[in-house]
Design a protein around this motif. Structure first.
Motif, PDB file in Angstrom:
ATOM      1  N   ASN A  57      63.093  78.681 -83.480  1.00  0.00           N
ATOM      2  CA  ASN A  57      62.798  79.280 -84.776  1.00  0.00           C
ATOM      3  C   ASN A  57      61.646  78.539 -85.446  1.00  0.00           C
ATOM      4  O   ASN A  57      61.137  77.541 -84.915  1.00  0.00           O
ATOM      5  N   HIS A  58      61.247  79.038 -86.595  1.00  0.00           N
ATOM      6  CA  HIS A  58      60.107  78.463 -87.321  1.00  0.00           C
ATOM      7  C   HIS A  58      60.296  76.964 -87.559  1.00  0.00           C
ATOM      8  O   HIS A  58      59.368  76.173 -87.361  1.00  0.00           O
ATOM      9  N   GLY A  59      61.491  76.573 -87.975  1.00  0.00           N
ATOM     10  CA  GLY A  59      61.760  75.154 -88.238  1.00  0.00           C
ATOM     11  C   GLY A  59      61.594  74.291 -86.997  1.00  0.00           C
ATOM     12  O   GLY A  59      61.037  73.186 -87.065  1.00  0.00           O
ATOM     13  N   ASP A  60      62.075  74.786 -85.845  1.00  0.00           N
ATOM     14  CA  ASP A  60      61.905  74.050 -84.588  1.00  0.00           C
ATOM     15  C   ASP A  60      60.425  73.819 -84.311  1.00  0.00           C
ATOM     16  O   ASP A  60      60.011  72.728 -83.905  1.00  0.00           O
ATOM     17  N   LEU A  61      59.638  74.863 -84.492  1.00  0.00           N
ATOM     18  CA  LEU A  61      58.216  74.781 -84.179  1.00  0.00           C
ATOM     19  C   LEU A  61      57.469  73.893 -85.169  1.00  0.00           C
ATOM     20  O   LEU A  61      56.547  73.168 -84.781  1.00  0.00           O
ATOM     21  N   VAL A  62      57.866  73.911 -86.439  1.00  0.00           N
ATOM     22  CA  VAL A  62      57.248  73.029 -87.432  1.00  0.00           C
ATOM     23  C   VAL A  62      57.522  71.568 -87.069  1.00  0.00           C
ATOM     24  O   VAL A  62      56.632  70.715 -87.161  1.00  0.00           O
ATOM     25  N   ARG A  63      58.728  71.257 -86.619  1.00  0.00           N
ATOM     26  CA  ARG A  63      59.067  69.884 -86.234  1.00  0.00           C
ATOM     27  C   ARG A  63      58.272  69.413 -85.015  1.00  0.00           C
ATOM     28  O   ARG A  63      58.088  68.221 -84.806  1.00  0.00           O
ATOM     29  N   MET A  64      57.788  70.354 -84.206  1.00  0.00           N
ATOM     30  CA  MET A  64      56.979  70.002 -83.026  1.00  0.00           C
ATOM     31  C   MET A  64      55.554  69.602 -83.391  1.00  0.00           C
ATOM     32  O   MET A  64      54.880  68.952 -82.594  1.00  0.00           O
ATOM     33  N   VAL A  65      55.090  69.992 -84.554  1.00  0.00           N
ATOM     34  CA  VAL A  65      53.699  69.741 -84.940  1.00  0.00           C
ATOM     35  C   VAL A  65      53.513  68.241 -85.174  1.00  0.00           C
ATOM     36  O   VAL A  65      54.247  67.644 -85.958  1.00  0.00           O
ATOM     37  N   PRO A  66      52.535  67.641 -84.503  1.00  0.00           N
ATOM     38  CA  PRO A  66      52.294  66.200 -84.701  1.00  0.00           C
ATOM     39  C   PRO A  66      51.937  65.899 -86.154  1.00  0.00           C
ATOM     40  O   PRO A  66      51.347  66.735 -86.846  1.00  0.00           O
ATOM     41  N   PRO A  67      52.284  64.704 -86.638  1.00  0.00           N
ATOM     42  CA  PRO A  67      52.058  64.348 -88.048  1.00  0.00           C
ATOM     43  C   PRO A  67      50.596  64.402 -88.487  1.00  0.00           C
ATOM     44  O   PRO A  67      50.324  64.595 -89.666  1.00  0.00           O
ATOM     45  N   PHE A  68      49.651  64.267 -87.564  1.00  0.00           N
ATOM     46  CA  PHE A  68      48.243  64.270 -87.955  1.00  0.00           C
ATOM     47  C   PHE A  68      47.714  65.668 -88.262  1.00  0.00           C
ATOM     48  O   PHE A  68      46.609  65.824 -88.773  1.00  0.00           O
ATOM     49  N   VAL A  69      48.498  66.712 -87.987  1.00  0.00           N
ATOM     50  CA  VAL A  69      48.070  68.093 -88.247  1.00  0.00           C
ATOM     51  C   VAL A  69      48.493  68.481 -89.670  1.00  0.00           C
ATOM     52  O   VAL A  69      49.678  68.441 -89.993  1.00  0.00           O
ATOM     53  N   PRO A  70      47.531  68.840 -90.526  1.00  0.00           N
ATOM     54  CA  PRO A  70      47.884  69.225 -91.899  1.00  0.00           C
ATOM     55  C   PRO A  70      48.517  70.618 -91.958  1.00  0.00           C
ATOM     56  O   PRO A  70      48.277  71.445 -91.080  1.00  0.00           O
ATOM     57  N   PHE A  71      49.311  70.847 -92.965  1.00  0.00           N
ATOM     58  CA  PHE A  71      49.941  72.143 -93.238  1.00  0.00           C
ATOM     59  C   PHE A  71      50.679  72.694 -92.007  1.00  0.00           C
ATOM     60  O   PHE A  71      50.378  73.789 -91.526  1.00  0.00           O
ATOM     61  N   PRO A  72      51.666  71.966 -91.487  1.00  0.00           N
ATOM     62  CA  PRO A  72      52.325  72.383 -90.246  1.00  0.00           C
ATOM     63  C   PRO A  72      52.958  73.771 -90.311  1.00  0.00           C
ATOM     64  O   PRO A  72      52.879  74.525 -89.333  1.00  0.00           O
ATOM     65  N   ALA A  73      53.553  74.147 -91.420  1.00  0.00           N
ATOM     66  CA  ALA A  73      54.176  75.475 -91.514  1.00  0.00           C
ATOM     67  C   ALA A  73      53.126  76.579 -91.390  1.00  0.00           C
ATOM     68  O   ALA A  73      53.334  77.583 -90.701  1.00  0.00           O
ATOM     69  N   ALA A  74      51.996  76.387 -92.046  1.00  0.00           N
ATOM     70  CA  ALA A  74      50.913  77.373 -91.962  1.00  0.00           C
ATOM     71  C   ALA A  74      50.333  77.418 -90.549  1.00  0.00           C
ATOM     72  O   ALA A  74      49.999  78.498 -90.045  1.00  0.00           O
ATOM     73  N   VAL A  75      50.208  76.268 -89.921  1.00  0.00           N
ATOM     74  CA  VAL A  75      49.692  76.217 -88.548  1.00  0.00           C
ATOM     75  C   VAL A  75      50.632  76.966 -87.598  1.00  0.00           C
ATOM     76  O   VAL A  75      50.179  77.698 -86.723  1.00  0.00           O
ATOM     77  N   VAL A  76      51.929  76.812 -87.800  1.00  0.00           N
ATOM     78  CA  VAL A  76      52.900  77.527 -86.965  1.00  0.00           C
ATOM     79  C   VAL A  76      52.748  79.033 -87.166  1.00  0.00           C
ATOM     80  O   VAL A  76      52.747  79.803 -86.194  1.00  0.00           O
ATOM     81  N   HIS A  77      52.610  79.468 -88.400  1.00  0.00           N
ATOM     82  CA  HIS A  77      52.406  80.900 -88.652  1.00  0.00           C
ATOM     83  C   HIS A  77      51.109  81.387 -88.003  1.00  0.00           C
ATOM     84  O   HIS A  77      51.078  82.449 -87.376  1.00  0.00           O
ATOM     85  N   LEU A  78      50.036  80.626 -88.158  1.00  0.00           N
ATOM     86  CA  LEU A  78      48.749  81.008 -87.581  1.00  0.00           C
ATOM     87  C   LEU A  78      48.830  81.106 -86.065  1.00  0.00           C
ATOM     88  O   LEU A  78      48.352  82.086 -85.479  1.00  0.00           O
ATOM     89  N   THR A  79      49.439  80.131 -85.421  1.00  0.00           N
ATOM     90  CA  THR A  79      49.530  80.185 -83.957  1.00  0.00           C
ATOM     91  C   THR A  79      50.411  81.346 -83.506  1.00  0.00           C
ATOM     92  O   THR A  79      50.160  81.947 -82.464  1.00  0.00           O
TER      93      THR A  79
END
Length: 168
Positions: A57-79
């Motif tokens: 789910n979205h939360g799982d994918l947000v947790r996968m985003v490395p800390p150096f990537v800004p706006f992880p939730a938006a990045v997950v939506h974009l990808t």
């Protein structure tokens, strides 16, 4: 699970080709459609609410985003949007090459998130973290499938698309 979806969908399309469905008369087209099925599944997970546990789910994918990537939730939506657009592009002969190349680049770009998730033991889909030895070869398989789908061959004639003559 995604590898199984890719393989089963690809084999299903290729079987249709063997049974006479001209659209799926080659492995290249069958792989493109099989990858599209898989990418619809993975891309849609980017929009699944966090409470859902039977699939990523979205939360799982947000947790996968490395800390150096800004706006992880938006990045997950974009990808997720990019994956779904890539799936559409794969099934259209006129855009298959561009979609395959773009998806391969996207999969390369997503590799750091997969490495981070494995190394940091980020749980996935209500279960344990997927190990690195599994994640990296899967990404390589997806990159190879996308590039194979994008590879220019004499497939266009089979699909009823007239090849563009070379410039003089």
């Amino acid at each position: 699970m995604t590898v199984i979806v890719l393989l089963v969908a690809t084999l299903g399309f290729r079987l249709l080709g063997a049974l006479g469905v001209r659209r799926f008369g080659t492995w290249q087209v069958s792989v493109a459609h099989g990858l599209a099925v898989m990418v619809v599944m993975t891309g849609s997970a980017h929009f699944v609410p966090e409470g859902v546990t039977f699939m990523p789910n979205h939360g799982d994918l947000v947790r996968m985003v490395p800390p150096f990537v800004p706006f992880p939730a938006a990045v997950v939506h974009l990808t997720g949007v990019l994956e779904l657009a890539g799936a559409i592009g794969l099934v259209l002969p006129a855009t298959r090459r561009a979609a395959g190349i773009c998806l391969a680049l996207l999969f390369v770009g997503l590799l750091p998130a997969n490495v981070y998730a494995a190394v940091s033991d980020v749980p996935f889909a209500g279960g344990e973290a997927t190990p690195l030895w599994e994640r990296v070869p899967e990404q390589v398989l997806y990159i190879a499938a996308a590039l194979f789908a994008a590879w220019r061959r004499a497939v266009a004639v089979r699909e009823g698309v007239r090849p563009v003559p070379a410039a003089r």
